[in-house]
Write a protein that holds these residues in place. Sequence first.
Motif, PDB file in Angstrom:
ATOM      1  N   PRO A 197       0.835  -1.213   0.000  1.00 18.02           N
ATOM      2  CA  PRO A 197       0.000   0.000   0.000  1.00 18.02           C
ATOM      3  C   PRO A 197       0.866   1.258   0.000  1.00 18.02           C
ATOM      4  O   PRO A 197       1.731   1.439   0.857  1.00 18.02           O
ATOM      5  N   GLY A 198       0.662   2.098  -1.002  1.00 15.50           N
ATOM      6  CA  GLY A 198       1.472   3.299  -1.148  1.00 15.50           C
ATOM      7  C   GLY A 198       2.591   3.168  -2.165  1.00 15.50           C
ATOM      8  O   GLY A 198       3.292   4.145  -2.434  1.00 15.50           O
ATOM      9  N   GLN A 199       2.749   1.987  -2.742  1.00 16.50           N
ATOM     10  CA  GLN A 199       3.806   1.777  -3.736  1.00 16.50           C
ATOM     11  C   GLN A 199       3.307   2.203  -5.121  1.00 16.50           C
ATOM     12  O   GLN A 199       2.366   1.633  -5.662  1.00 16.50           O
ATOM     13  N   SER A 200       3.952   3.219  -5.676  1.00 15.10           N
ATOM     14  CA  SER A 200       3.585   3.707  -7.006  1.00 15.10           C
ATOM     15  C   SER A 200       4.389   2.971  -8.067  1.00 15.10           C
ATOM     16  O   SER A 200       5.378   2.295  -7.770  1.00 15.10           O
ATOM     17  N   TYR A 201       3.966   3.130  -9.314  1.00 15.07           N
ATOM     18  CA  TYR A 201       4.701   2.516 -10.421  1.00 15.07           C
ATOM     19  C   TYR A 201       6.120   3.075 -10.501  1.00 15.07           C
ATOM     20  O   TYR A 201       7.063   2.348 -10.827  1.00 15.07           O
ATOM     21  N   ARG A 202       6.270   4.359 -10.187  1.00 14.39           N
ATOM     22  CA  ARG A 202       7.609   4.961 -10.251  1.00 14.39           C
ATOM     23  C   ARG A 202       8.521   4.380  -9.175  1.00 14.39           C
ATOM     24  O   ARG A 202       9.693   4.092  -9.426  1.00 14.39           O
ATOM     25  N   GLU A 245      -2.367   5.001  -9.598  1.00 13.52           N
ATOM     26  CA  GLU A 245      -0.943   5.050  -9.284  1.00 13.52           C
ATOM     27  C   GLU A 245      -0.510   3.914  -8.367  1.00 13.52           C
ATOM     28  O   GLU A 245       0.677   3.621  -8.245  1.00 13.52           O
ATOM     29  N   GLN A 246      -1.462   3.275  -7.690  1.00 13.94           N
ATOM     30  CA  GLN A 246      -1.146   2.188  -6.770  1.00 13.94           C
ATOM     31  C   GLN A 246      -0.849   0.903  -7.546  1.00 13.94           C
ATOM     32  O   GLN A 246      -1.655   0.430  -8.340  1.00 13.94           O
TER      33      GLN A 246
END
Length: 314
Positions: A197-202, A245-246
């Motif tokens: 949770p909170g991990q973006s693709y970037r 984004e997640q």
Amino acid sequence: MNPAELTLDEMERWLREEDDRKLEELWEAADRTRREHVGDAVHLRGLIEISNYCVRQCGYCGLRSDHHGLQRYRMTEEEIMACVGRAVEFGYGTVVMQSGEDYGILAPWLAGVIRRIKTETSLAVTLSLGERLDHELELWRNAGADRYLLRFETSDAELYNLIHPALADRRFDRLEILHTLRRLGYEVGSGVMIGIPGQSYRILAKDIDMFRRLDLDMIGVGPYISHPCTPLGQGDSTSSLPPDEQVPNTERMTYKVMALTRLVCPQANIPSTTALATLDRDNGSELGLQRGANVVMPNLTPPQYRVLYEIYPD
């Protein structure tokens, strides 16, 4: 696509890709790179979960110290050696001794077990015991341990602190420990979870780039799965990322990361992980091997202990 020169933008585009035809190009490129650099052999490494004690309070893990409903165990030397005997019988090349971060596993005692394995068998010994002091790592290396696995889990400091709160009396930098392991002569393994949770693709693209910069010998990637008896498992997440984004913790996303990892780290050993097999019991391990992986880690832990090594259910 030039694998050696994949940029962060290109990796992020692949992570977002959902077109099956284009993803076939990624799977084929990863499989070709795997074949060209490490061959078609599948390496079997017998996993022994030697203890489920843990001093940490990781937000997602069922072994966390305040999971009081979990029955704890710590295997004896003879129990471990019985598992080692099975690894020899089955023709495996390596045993992997894994545990929670258990300081009840005393460094001299484990050094004796390692020496016995190296004296009585031709097996390689891999350790995955969390954050330990430099002198302990050196003692185990001198006893004959060949490899050490320590996942940095995420390259994003804020996200890391969410899932891995620091101990009050012991503060470690996992990337620094990885450099120490290299200095001591270990083959070094690390990895990340996918879909925190909170991990973006970037962030995930930066994780893959970190693999490349660390020049790791072994890289384990697997989907984030939280235990229901943990804060994150009960929905206690402060993530404010918009849904687009997640990163999802799906098997498809895991295959994408595995394939991209093979492309940027062509010589690394990459396991088809147990978490991946948990999501897809029928085909997870096989598809992983077709999309960049070259290692499988069968579990040798005795059944009465295996059910208690409950990082996540089942």
